[in-house]
Enzyme design. Structure first.
Site, mmCIF file in Angstrom:
data_model
loop_
_atom_site.group_PDB
_atom_site.id
_atom_site.type_symbol
_atom_site.label_atom_id
_atom_site.label_comp_id
_atom_site.label_asym_id
_atom_site.label_seq_id
_atom_site.Cartn_x
_atom_site.Cartn_y
_atom_site.Cartn_z
ATOM 1 N N SER A 232 0.905 -1.162 0.090
ATOM 2 C CA SER A 232 -0.018 0.028 -0.173
ATOM 3 C C SER A 232 0.797 1.275 -0.011
ATOM 4 O O SER A 232 2.127 1.021 -0.157
ATOM 5 C CB SER A 232 -1.125 0.060 1.116
ATOM 6 O OG SER A 232 -0.602 0.285 2.264
ATOM 7 N N LYS B 253 -5.145 9.308 -7.460
ATOM 8 C CA LYS B 253 -5.086 8.166 -6.469
ATOM 9 C C LYS B 253 -6.603 7.973 -6.402
ATOM 10 O O LYS B 253 -7.672 8.652 -5.925
ATOM 11 C CB LYS B 253 -4.722 8.688 -5.049
ATOM 12 C CG LYS B 253 -4.928 7.430 -4.027
ATOM 13 C CD LYS B 253 -4.376 7.797 -2.640
ATOM 14 C CE LYS B 253 -4.232 6.359 -1.879
ATOM 15 N NZ LYS B 253 -5.640 5.749 -1.601
ATOM 16 N N CYS C 250 -40.618 5.206 21.586
ATOM 17 C CA CYS C 250 -41.430 4.288 22.143
ATOM 18 C C CYS C 250 -42.123 5.049 23.288
ATOM 19 O O CYS C 250 -42.727 4.305 24.166
ATOM 20 C CB CYS C 250 -40.929 3.065 22.378
ATOM 21 S SG CYS C 250 -39.468 3.021 23.758
ATOM 22 N N CYS D 272 -32.061 5.022 24.966
ATOM 23 C CA CYS D 272 -33.524 4.468 25.377
ATOM 24 C C CYS D 272 -33.401 3.368 26.184
ATOM 25 O O CYS D 272 -32.839 2.437 25.852
ATOM 26 C CB CYS D 272 -34.357 4.360 24.013
ATOM 27 S SG CYS D 272 -35.819 3.234 24.335
HETATM 28 S S1 IVH Z 1 0.271 2.302 -6.239
HETATM 29 C C1 IVH Z 1 3.249 -0.060 -4.802
HETATM 30 N N1 IVH Z 1 -1.158 3.969 -7.740
HETATM 31 O O1 IVH Z 1 -4.299 3.338 -2.997
HETATM 32 C C2 IVH Z 1 2.276 0.891 -4.377
HETATM 33 N N2 IVH Z 1 -2.211 2.932 -5.690
HETATM 34 O O2 IVH Z 1 -2.778 3.184 -0.278
HETATM 35 C C3 IVH Z 1 1.046 0.272 -4.635
HETATM 36 N N3 IVH Z 1 -4.503 3.334 -5.390
HETATM 37 O O3 IVH Z 1 -3.789 -0.245 -2.262
HETATM 38 C C4 IVH Z 1 -0.135 1.239 -5.066
HETATM 39 N N4 IVH Z 1 -4.584 4.694 -6.949
HETATM 40 O O4 IVH Z 1 -5.702 0.494 -3.903
HETATM 41 C C5 IVH Z 1 -1.047 3.087 -6.501
HETATM 42 N N5 IVH Z 1 -2.267 5.432 -8.865
HETATM 43 C C6 IVH Z 1 -2.493 4.645 -7.812
HETATM 44 C C7 IVH Z 1 -3.272 4.289 -7.258
HETATM 45 C C8 IVH Z 1 -3.397 3.673 -6.085
HETATM 46 C C9 IVH Z 1 -5.282 4.359 -6.102
HETATM 47 C C10 IVH Z 1 -4.762 2.694 -4.070
HETATM 48 C C11 IVH Z 1 -4.269 1.259 -4.379
HETATM 49 C C12 IVH Z 1 -3.529 0.909 -2.977
HETATM 50 C C13 IVH Z 1 -3.919 2.075 -2.140
HETATM 51 C C14 IVH Z 1 -2.588 2.387 -1.247
#
Ligand code: IVH
Length: 690
Positions: free
Chosen positions: A96, A132, A429, A444
């Site tokens: 993530s 994102k 009620c 309640c």
């Molecule tokens: S890259 C290696 N690019 O954001 C990095 N993630 O918080 C992996 N997400 O789980 C993610 N848009 O679901 C990446 N342009 C983007 C994204 C993206 C949305 C989400 C994705 C990930 C989460 C991370």
């Protein structure tokens, strides 16, 4: 005779050839219209005309199954419903992103990179900037160009197989196009529901008495987690790809993130039309500002900008932490706010009797959704913010939460605003309402005699994580209550076919299905049953632990406070709440009637003959990719046991980082020691062998 069968064969071949030509025409036509609809956003035919083409192709393939190629558009219509999802181990973990919440955190990100790479000041880093997307992460696996598997991210290591649902997404190619298609491609991206479709879906759900989705992300996740692909097929989901896992049998021309995206696009995969490659962090920040300005006009929800170091070589040098790469950062947008007038305060009574003040607002547009209600949380909060009827207020939607009133514009008061004191009687009620010692909530005290508490109790009882009574949603539960057919959860098991037939727009089939679903719920796992009872403070996880420990509802009912608090996760408050639930004569009565009606919760047998059957595991130190509970569930799922201390009987010790004395002891006893990666690959392989 001979002559006739020859003719038949000839006819057959001729018809098949004609069918094959027509199927190819239809396939090409459907692909053409998909392109105009999804990529160009300029449909040339109506939905009905499109459906007719699809139906014709489906009929041909039904008659001539050999014409159904693996990438036929008909696979998008949705196959047979599944009983449950199977687990998928990601060959490379799905990471993530770390968040940057303001400019200083973005600068700190660049500083960290510069110092790790020891870059001189004059060298600018190139960033690939992307929106994102606010949906859910999915991995697609293409083998020799064909879509073979799709899975959710799950915990990053193990996800769920959702191939049938992903196949229904029109902009996900079933076959890669272009030249030099790889032998294996794992591609990652976000599945989302465009805003217009989200609004349509919620309007339709409200009409049908189903609860609306809080935001497009929940709607997308809910659609992908549908066991019946036909439901997913009716939701116009879309995908944007943003990364690659394993890649075999092809090389990327330009070894950078932007080159990777160009290559994915050349293979026919959808990538963002808002991505931009920039030189230096200043330009990246400008990208963020531009995207923020554009946010409200985009047809989908985004919650920030992602900056990725463009060069793959540099990405490699920077490496990864346990859950996120060092070469990327998510620059989050501030939550969206809007100003409006608070026209009234409604008192809403929940399942546990908590009376929540809800602001009724002059409708205002916020992140593509019209907001007319917002939570005020509780009376402490309301008093602290001094919220009054008639106030101008600021409302905010942050992430997936319901809109909240964050601020009162007190300087705009006219003096006509009205304060609302906490209620002393339940607005529904009429029973007394009070703030219990140590609680901020006003409650309640009418118990299950209070209709919303009863309605909510039944909705909870039937819900997916509880007794999972399919089809018995709010709409039907409300009718059961208003017709007086159900006065507590046990009455559900006495409802008959004729009772359901009194409902509006109810047919024989639907009524029979509802009845079957109610009957089927008589034999659910004990943990679900305990959760379904709605004991305060007992969530699904605690309920499972209680089921594991006590093995029957009778034993749980008789448990002492000491026995209860000896369980992990059960502290004095939870234990007291469990005891007071089972000591209440009204609850005892409902429980007795449930059991008399034939509800017999089952106790999950440990998997016998699983690949880890008879093996004992101990965990020590910190795991980074899995939580302890996830790791334990994996072992138990394969028939193994997990214990707390190392002994001669231990077969494996899984040692995370900073493992202590258990590791020394295991080594002394000659117990096999696995690190987290070895453990994952061990359970991963055993899953694959099933
Ligand atoms: S890259 C290696 N690019 O954001 C990095 N993630 O918080 C992996 N997400 O789980 C993610 N848009 O679901 C990446 N342009 C983007 C994204 C993206 C949305 C989400 C994705 C990930 C989460 C991370």
């Amino acid at each position: 005779m001979e002559q006739l069968s020859l003719l038949d064969t000839k006819d057959y071949e001729l018809m098949k050839a004609q069918a094959s030509v027509r199927a190819a025409q239809l396939t090409a036509l459907i692909r053409h219209h998909d392109h105009y609809y999804y990529e160009l956003d300029r449909p040339e035919i109506s939905d009905a005309e499109y459906d007719a083409l699809m139906r014709e192709l489906l009929e041909l393939e039904e008659k001539w199954p050999e014409l159904a190629t693996p990438d036929s558009p008909t696979h998008r219509v949705g196959g047979r419903p599944l009983k449950q999802f199977t687990q998928v181990f990601h060959r490379l973990p799905m990471l993530s992103l770390e968040n940057a919440l303001d400019e200083s955190e973005v600068r700190a990100f660049e500083q960290r990179i510069r110092s790790q790479l020891a870059l001189p000041e004059e060298v600018k880093i190139s960033y690939q900037c992307e929106p994102k997307m606010d949906g859910l992460a999915i991995e697609l696996v293409y083998r020799n160009g064909l879509l073979e598997q799709a899975s959710t991210r799950g915990n990053g290591v193990v996800g769920e197989e959702v191939t049938a649902n992903i196949r229904t997404i029109r902009n996900v190619p079933l076959r890669l196009t272009g030249t030099s298609v790889p032998t294996l491609l794992e591609v990652r991206g976000e599945v989302y529901l465009p805003l217009a479709a989200f609004q349509r879906l919620n309007a339709q759900r409200e009409e049908e008495g189903e609860p609306a989705f809080a935001n497009p992300r929940n709607a997308a996740a809910g659609s992908i987690r549908q066991l019946d692909p036909k439901v997913a097929a009716r939701r116009p989901l879309a995908m944007v790809c943003y990364g690659v896992g394993l890649l075999e049998g092809a090389t990327i021309q330009t070894p950078c993130q932007s080159g990777l995206m160009a290559q994915l696009a050349a293979w026919g995969l959808p990538v963002s039309d808002r991505q931009r490659r920039v030189a230096g962090i200043e330009q990246a920040r400008q990208y963020y500002r531009d995207l923020l300005a554009e946010r409200d006009s985009l047809p989908y929800e985004i919650d920030g900008a992602v900056l990725k170091v463009d060069e793959l070589q540099l990405q490699q040098e920077l490496g990864e932490k346990s859950r996120s790469p060092r070469w990327a950062v998510a620059c989050k947008f501030p939550p969206r706010q809007a100003e409006t007038v608070l026209e009234d305060i409604e008192l809403s009574v929940g399942r546990t009797g908590v009376i929540t003040p809800v602001a009724l607002l002059r409708p205002v547009e916020l992140s593509g959704v019209t907001v007319s209600r917002a939570t005020l949380h509780n009376w402490d909060e309301l008093e602290r913010k001094d919220v009054r009827i008639g106030d101008r207020v600021v409302v905010e939607r942050a992430g997936d939460v319901i809109p909240a009133v964050v601020k009162v514009l007190t300087d705009q008061r006219s003096g006509q605003e009205r304060q609302v004191p906490p209620p002393s009687i339940c607005p529904v009620c009429g029973a007394p309402a009070a703030r219990l010692a140590g609680e901020v909530a006003v409650r309640c005290l009418g118990g299950l005699a209070c209709p919303p508490q009863l309605a909510e109790a039944i909705i909870h009882f039937a819900s997916r994580d509880a007794m999972d009574i399919e089809g018995l949603g709010t709409k039907y539960i409300e009718q059961l209550l208003s017709l007086g057919l159900v006065k507590d959860v046990a009455d559900l098991y006495h409802v008959g076919l004729d009772d359901f037939m009194q409902f509006e727009r109810m047919g024989d089939r639907l009524a029979a299905n509802l009845l079957n679903a109610i009957n089927a719920s008589k034999q659910k796992e004990l943990g679900r049953f305990i959760f379904a009872l709605g004991v305060r403070h007992v969530g699904a996880r605690t309920a499972r632990l209680l089921a594991e420990r006590f093995g029957s509802i009778g034993h749980l009912q008789a448990a002492t406070l000491e026995e209860l608090t000896s369980i992990r996760d059960v502290g004095p408050t939870v234990a007291a709440s469990i005891r007071s639930f089972f000591d209440n004569p009204a609850n005892q009565n409902v429980l007795r009637r449930l059991l008399e009606a034939g509800v017999t919760p089952t106790v999950e047998q440990k998997k016998v003959g699983g690949s880890l059957s008879g093996k004992t595991f101990v965990f020590t130190g910190t795991l980074t990719r899995l939580t302890r509970d996830e790791a334990k569930a994996l072992v138990e799922g394969e028939g193994g046991n997990v214990t707390g201390s190392v002994s001669k009987k231990t077969d494996y010790l899984v040692a995370g980082s900073e493992a202590g004395s258990k590791l020394d002891k295991a080594r002394g006893l000659g117990v096999i020691v696995l690190d987290e990666a070895a453990f994952i690959s061990m359970v991963g392989n055993s899953q694959g062998e099933q």
